[in-house]
Design a protein around this motif. Structure first.
Motif, short mmCIF file in Angstrom:
data_model
loop_
_atom_site.label_atom_id
_atom_site.label_comp_id
_atom_site.label_asym_id
_atom_site.label_seq_id
_atom_site.Cartn_x
_atom_site.Cartn_y
_atom_site.Cartn_z
N LEU A 16 19.83 -13.77 -13.51
CA LEU A 16 20.43 -12.70 -12.74
C LEU A 16 21.59 -13.25 -11.91
CD1 LEU A 16 17.26 -10.90 -11.29
CD2 LEU A 16 18.58 -10.26 -13.30
N SER A 17 22.59 -12.42 -11.69
CA SER A 17 23.61 -12.79 -10.72
C SER A 17 22.98 -12.76 -9.33
CB SER A 17 24.77 -11.79 -10.77
OG SER A 17 24.36 -10.54 -10.23
N HIS A 18 23.63 -13.36 -8.34
CA HIS A 18 23.03 -13.38 -7.01
C HIS A 18 22.89 -11.98 -6.44
CE1 HIS A 18 27.09 -12.90 -5.33
NE2 HIS A 18 26.54 -12.76 -4.13
N LEU A 19 23.81 -11.07 -6.78
CA LEU A 19 23.69 -9.69 -6.30
C LEU A 19 22.55 -8.96 -7.00
CD1 LEU A 19 27.41 -8.53 -5.93
CD2 LEU A 19 25.83 -9.28 -4.15
N VAL A 202 26.84 -8.13 1.29
CA VAL A 202 26.86 -6.68 1.51
C VAL A 202 28.17 -6.08 1.01
CG1 VAL A 202 26.92 -4.89 3.30
CG2 VAL A 202 25.21 -6.70 3.41
N TRP A 203 29.27 -6.72 1.37
CA TRP A 203 30.57 -6.18 0.96
C TRP A 203 30.79 -6.29 -0.55
CZ3 TRP A 203 33.68 -2.98 3.33
CH2 TRP A 203 33.57 -2.86 4.71
N GLN A 204 30.36 -7.41 -1.13
CA GLN A 204 30.50 -7.55 -2.58
C GLN A 204 29.64 -6.51 -3.32
OE1 GLN A 204 29.45 -11.72 -2.97
NE2 GLN A 204 31.61 -12.34 -3.06
N TYR A 205 28.46 -6.23 -2.78
CA TYR A 205 27.60 -5.22 -3.38
C TYR A 205 28.21 -3.83 -3.24
CZ TYR A 205 23.28 -2.77 -4.66
OH TYR A 205 22.33 -1.98 -5.27
N ILE A 276 36.86 -8.13 1.65
CA ILE A 276 36.06 -9.25 1.15
C ILE A 276 36.79 -10.57 1.36
CG2 ILE A 276 35.18 -10.30 -0.97
CD1 ILE A 276 34.46 -7.42 -1.89
N ALA A 277 38.09 -10.61 1.09
CA ALA A 277 38.87 -11.84 1.31
C ALA A 277 38.88 -12.21 2.78
CB ALA A 277 40.29 -11.64 0.79
#
Length: 310
Positions: A16-19, A202-205, A276-277
């Motif tokens: 699985l990816s980390h998300l 959280v932001w990447q999700y 995100i950046a």
């Protein structure tokens, strides 16, 4: 098993990816609580962490409806954009929302305004009384361990006594994602599905899942003034004072709470990718950078948690 290893080795075709791993863990927690407790409730303010929690709950029980209500402690000093988002979301998903109003407690003489104007510490009594009134035995919160050192001490299942107070010494071990929800009558458990997430996660999700957020999280022009090193929004809560100058700046909010204690940050990030950046380059936690209520003392958050706050 941890989220990082839940899907097997990194070279496994089934890894699985980390998300995905974090999502799977959170969904498991929601289902555990739904199966183990009689009257859960989800704290929902319209802030990004509670929005992600609700998104995960909707996933956990789809296509069935979410099997519990939402609860919001309204300080009366909330950002209008966030309250509007809260109400739209509740209507869209046909959810039940309980609102505990700090203003009603002040009007009834049960609470008194603080000299500094902030109502964030005043949320504890309305929250704990709402839990007792509705007999909630599990309360989902969006706290994450990366936010603040007191929250880093929390287990996923965090027992509260009959007065809603937290004693770190009563926390139970949680090995291999085994959660113990046992509690005596009058006690309840605070549950933190996002414990192992970071602000960047959280932001990447949010980006991956295309989750709508209040516009306050993105850069916009806003009238603010400087106090204690933070840009605060002008309003009837007690700002600005004499000598504090209101100016229009391009800002956004990393975290959203009471207007009187939540600071904006200078930013030109108008998209998820830009946010995100910005987060990836930051060396300050969101609460450390923008929450005045956490700066009251070295142990401000832990003191409030012991009294019943999240």
């Amino acid at each position: 098993m941890t989220p990082a290893t839940a899907g097997g080795g990194a070279d496994s075709p089934y890894a699985l990816s980390h998300l995905d791993a974090l999502e799977s863990e959170a969904v498991h927690i929601f289902r555990e609580v739904a199966g183990e407790f009689e009257r859960p409730v989800l704290l929902f303010s319209g802030g990004k962490d509670s929005i992600v929690m609700l998104h995960l709950a909707l996933k956990a029980f789809a296509p069935a409806p979410v099997p519990f209500a939402l609860l919001h402690v309204d300080t009366g000093h909330n950002f209008p954009e966030v309250l509007a988002y809260r109400d739209r979301t509740v209507a869209r998903h046909r959810l039940r929302l309980h609102v505990a109003s700090v203003q009603e407690y002040i009007d009834a003489g049960k609470l008194r305004e603080r000299p500094d104007g902030t109502r964030n510490p005043l949320q504890t009594v309305p929250l704990t009384e709402a839990i007792q009134q509705h007999r909630f035995d599990a309360v989902f919160g969006g706290g994450r361990r990366d936010e603040e050192k007191a929250r880093a001490k929390e287990r996923v299942f965090s027992l509260r006594d009959e007065f809603s107070q937290w004693d770190p010494r009563r926390q139970r071990p949680e090995l291999w994602q085994l959660y113990n929800g046992r509690h005596a009558p009058g006690e309840h458990v605070r549950v933190f599905p996002l414990s192992n997430w970071t602000e960047l996660d959280v932001w990447q999700y949010i980006e991956r899942e295309r989750i709508e957020l209040p516009e306050i999280y993105f850069a916009h022009e806003r009238e603010v003034f400087r106090r204690n090193g933070m840009w605060l929004t002008a309003g009837d809560w007690g700002g600005p004072k004499e000598g504090e100058t209101v100016e229009k700046r391009l800002v956004r909010y990393r975290t959203v709470g009471d207007m009187s204690c939540t600071g904006a940050v200078d930013s030109d990030a108008t998209t998820l990718q830009a946010v995100i950046a910005e987060i990836a380059a930051s060396r300050l936690t969101e609460r450390g950078a923008t929450r005045a209520d956490d700066k009251l003392s070295e142990a401000a958050m832990e003191d409030r948690k012991r009294e019943g706050y999240f």
